[in-house]
Motif scaffolding. Structure first.
Motif, mmCIF file in Angstrom:
data_model
loop_
_atom_site.group_PDB
_atom_site.id
_atom_site.type_symbol
_atom_site.label_atom_id
_atom_site.label_comp_id
_atom_site.label_asym_id
_atom_site.label_seq_id
_atom_site.Cartn_x
_atom_site.Cartn_y
_atom_site.Cartn_z
ATOM 1 N N PRO A 35 -13.208 3.035 -4.048
ATOM 2 C CA PRO A 35 -12.201 2.331 -3.258
ATOM 3 C C PRO A 35 -11.361 3.329 -2.455
ATOM 4 O O PRO A 35 -11.039 4.420 -2.939
ATOM 5 N N GLU A 36 -11.008 2.951 -1.250
ATOM 6 C CA GLU A 36 -10.185 3.840 -0.426
ATOM 7 C C GLU A 36 -8.791 3.993 -1.035
ATOM 8 O O GLU A 36 -8.102 3.004 -1.280
ATOM 9 N N PRO A 37 -8.356 5.238 -1.317
ATOM 10 C CA PRO A 37 -6.991 5.436 -1.820
ATOM 11 C C PRO A 37 -5.982 5.246 -0.690
ATOM 12 O O PRO A 37 -6.116 5.837 0.379
ATOM 13 N N ILE A 38 -4.957 4.430 -0.931
ATOM 14 C CA ILE A 38 -3.995 4.067 0.100
ATOM 15 C C ILE A 38 -2.660 4.767 -0.100
ATOM 16 O O ILE A 38 -2.106 5.362 0.825
ATOM 17 N N SER A 39 -2.111 4.688 -1.299
ATOM 18 C CA SER A 39 -0.800 5.299 -1.529
ATOM 19 C C SER A 39 -0.612 5.549 -3.018
ATOM 20 O O SER A 39 -1.324 4.993 -3.862
ATOM 21 N N VAL A 40 0.378 6.404 -3.314
ATOM 22 C CA VAL A 40 0.695 6.721 -4.702
ATOM 23 C C VAL A 40 2.182 7.038 -4.803
ATOM 24 O O VAL A 40 2.778 7.590 -3.873
ATOM 25 N N ASP A 41 2.787 6.637 -5.904
ATOM 26 C CA ASP A 41 4.088 7.173 -6.274
ATOM 27 C C ASP A 41 4.023 7.463 -7.768
ATOM 28 O O ASP A 41 2.936 7.447 -8.364
ATOM 29 N N ARG A 42 5.144 7.729 -8.388
ATOM 30 C CA ARG A 42 5.115 8.198 -9.761
ATOM 31 C C ARG A 42 4.454 7.206 -10.716
ATOM 32 O O ARG A 42 3.763 7.597 -11.656
ATOM 33 N N GLY A 43 4.623 5.920 -10.491
ATOM 34 C CA GLY A 43 4.129 4.946 -11.456
ATOM 35 C C GLY A 43 3.127 3.944 -10.934
ATOM 36 O O GLY A 43 2.666 3.082 -11.689
ATOM 37 N N THR A 44 2.757 4.032 -9.653
ATOM 38 C CA THR A 44 1.871 3.029 -9.058
ATOM 39 C C THR A 44 0.878 3.692 -8.126
ATOM 40 O O THR A 44 1.239 4.583 -7.349
ATOM 41 N N VAL A 45 -0.367 3.259 -8.191
ATOM 42 C CA VAL A 45 -1.380 3.698 -7.224
ATOM 43 C C VAL A 45 -1.964 2.457 -6.551
ATOM 44 O O VAL A 45 -2.104 1.402 -7.183
ATOM 45 N N VAL A 46 -2.269 2.595 -5.265
ATOM 46 C CA VAL A 46 -2.802 1.482 -4.484
ATOM 47 C C VAL A 46 -4.114 1.909 -3.849
ATOM 48 O O VAL A 46 -4.210 2.989 -3.252
ATOM 49 N N HIS A 47 -5.136 1.074 -4.000
ATOM 50 C CA HIS A 47 -6.445 1.281 -3.381
ATOM 51 C C HIS A 47 -6.853 0.011 -2.646
ATOM 52 O O HIS A 47 -6.394 -1.082 -2.982
ATOM 53 N N ARG A 48 -7.709 0.182 -1.675
ATOM 54 C CA ARG A 48 -8.265 -1.005 -1.035
ATOM 55 C C ARG A 48 -9.178 -1.710 -2.032
ATOM 56 O O ARG A 48 -9.907 -1.071 -2.785
ATOM 57 N N TRP A 49 -9.115 -3.032 -2.066
ATOM 58 C CA TRP A 49 -9.889 -3.801 -3.023
ATOM 59 C C TRP A 49 -11.387 -3.708 -2.700
ATOM 60 O O TRP A 49 -11.779 -3.777 -1.540
ATOM 61 N N VAL A 50 -12.190 -3.548 -3.722
ATOM 62 C CA VAL A 50 -13.645 -3.496 -3.565
ATOM 63 C C VAL A 50 -14.268 -4.566 -4.452
ATOM 64 O O VAL A 50 -13.954 -4.648 -5.652
ATOM 65 N N GLU A 51 -15.115 -5.388 -3.879
ATOM 66 C CA GLU A 51 -15.848 -6.371 -4.673
ATOM 67 C C GLU A 51 -17.089 -5.708 -5.282
ATOM 68 O O GLU A 51 -17.719 -4.864 -4.668
ATOM 69 N N GLY A 52 -17.404 -6.115 -6.494
ATOM 70 C CA GLY A 52 -18.594 -5.583 -7.153
ATOM 71 C C GLY A 52 -18.729 -6.180 -8.535
ATOM 72 O O GLY A 52 -17.810 -6.821 -9.051
ATOM 73 N N ALA A 53 -19.883 -5.971 -9.139
ATOM 74 C CA ALA A 53 -20.142 -6.483 -10.486
ATOM 75 C C ALA A 53 -19.733 -5.439 -11.516
ATOM 76 O O ALA A 53 -19.937 -4.232 -11.312
#
Length: 284
Positions: A45-63
């Motif tokens: 998944p594409e990494p979007i942002s990070v701070d001390r307690g949260t990471v955000v990635h683009r959602w990826v569909e998959g099994a």
């Protein structure tokens, strides 16, 4: 983890357990490593942002990938991915970030007995074995090289998209002896929950993919499995301490899951160490 749907697309928002981690989380370093891996075409998944307690990635569909031997072609591609990942030129300060090997198993067994833990008797009977396991992990020679890598390529950190792997959950990334990374990954993808159904073809397929991707295999030996054993040992102890506390923590697994993890470790670790000759035979 939450799915956040917006006008700009869907994102996976993950809150990290920072209250009782077994080692500090190097959020910015991991994010920089992820960005380099994504730019190099690693399927993730594409990494979007990070701070001390949260990471955000683009959602990826998959099994989801079940905890069972994966197809040989899937393992081969994971091997290729690891070779590409290890070839990235990313600066990472410090050395391998492995936990100190604890030797307080007799004390923990006594505390478990005194507090009436349901697995206290099993742990007490295995104290000598756990001390021997700790000695093995501490003394096992790692041949190198040390690589910057994901460190936790397991079925629960993978998706299958059109039958091909997508690598998730990079929070444990860091430096690791190559043999430990390859042994842990190949074994985890070549078996189910226990050690009675290991598929040697799948294990070798991952190593063949690693070589095809430009990687060089380290010499065979017990070091291929020392990292996995040490990690499981630390995981068991961490959950054991949560059980001894006897209260639900503000983050991390529920208390019932910690009890299950302790039982699995107390029963499974001696079994794995007893099978080391069988596991080393997979390297030949």
């Amino acid at each position: 983890m939450y799915r956040l749907d917006t006008a700009r697309g869907s994102f996976a928002v993950k809150e990290l357990n920072l209250l009782d981690r077994r080692r500090p989380y190097r959020a910015e370093d991991v994010f920089r490593f992820e960005r380099a891996a994504f730019a190099a075409g690693i399927p993730m998944p594409e990494p979007i942002s990070v701070d001390r307690g949260t990471v955000v990635h683009r959602w990826v569909e998959g099994a989801r990938v079940p905890e069972a031997a994966v197809p040989a072609a899937y393992a081969y591609e994971i091997g290729e991915i690891l070779a590409r990942l290890h070839a990235l030129d990313v600066v990472w300060g410090g050395g391998p970030d492995e936990e100190p090997v604890a030797r307080d198993w007799a004390e923990l067994a006594e505390r478990a007995r005194a507090t009436g833990q349901p697995w206290a008797g099993e742990l007490t009977s295995q104290v000598g074995t756990f001390l021997a396991i700790a000695d093995f992990v501490a003394a096992c020679e790692r041949p190198g090289p040390v690589v910057l890598t994901h460190r936790d390529v397991q079925p629960w950190n993978l998706l299958a998209r059109d039958g091909r792997p997508v690598l998730l959950d990079w929070e444990l990334s860091g430096l690791l002896d190559l043999s430990g990374e390859l042994g842990s990954t190949a074994l985890s993808l070549a078996k189910g929950p226990g050690f009675d159904d290991i598929e040697p073809v799948v294990f070798r397929s991952l190593l063949n993919g690693y070589v095809a991707g430009g990687g060089v295999l380290p010499p065979p030996g017990p070091s291929w499995f020392a990292y996995m054993i040490g990690g499981w040992l630390g995981h068991t102890r961490w959950n054991l301490l949560r059980c001894l506390a006897g209260t639900e923590a503000g983050s991390g697994p529920e208390l019932a899951l910690s009890h299950e993890a302790v039982r699995n470790g107390v029963r499974g670790l001696p079994d794995m160490v007893g099978r080391l000759p069988q596991l080393e035979a997979l390297l030949r």
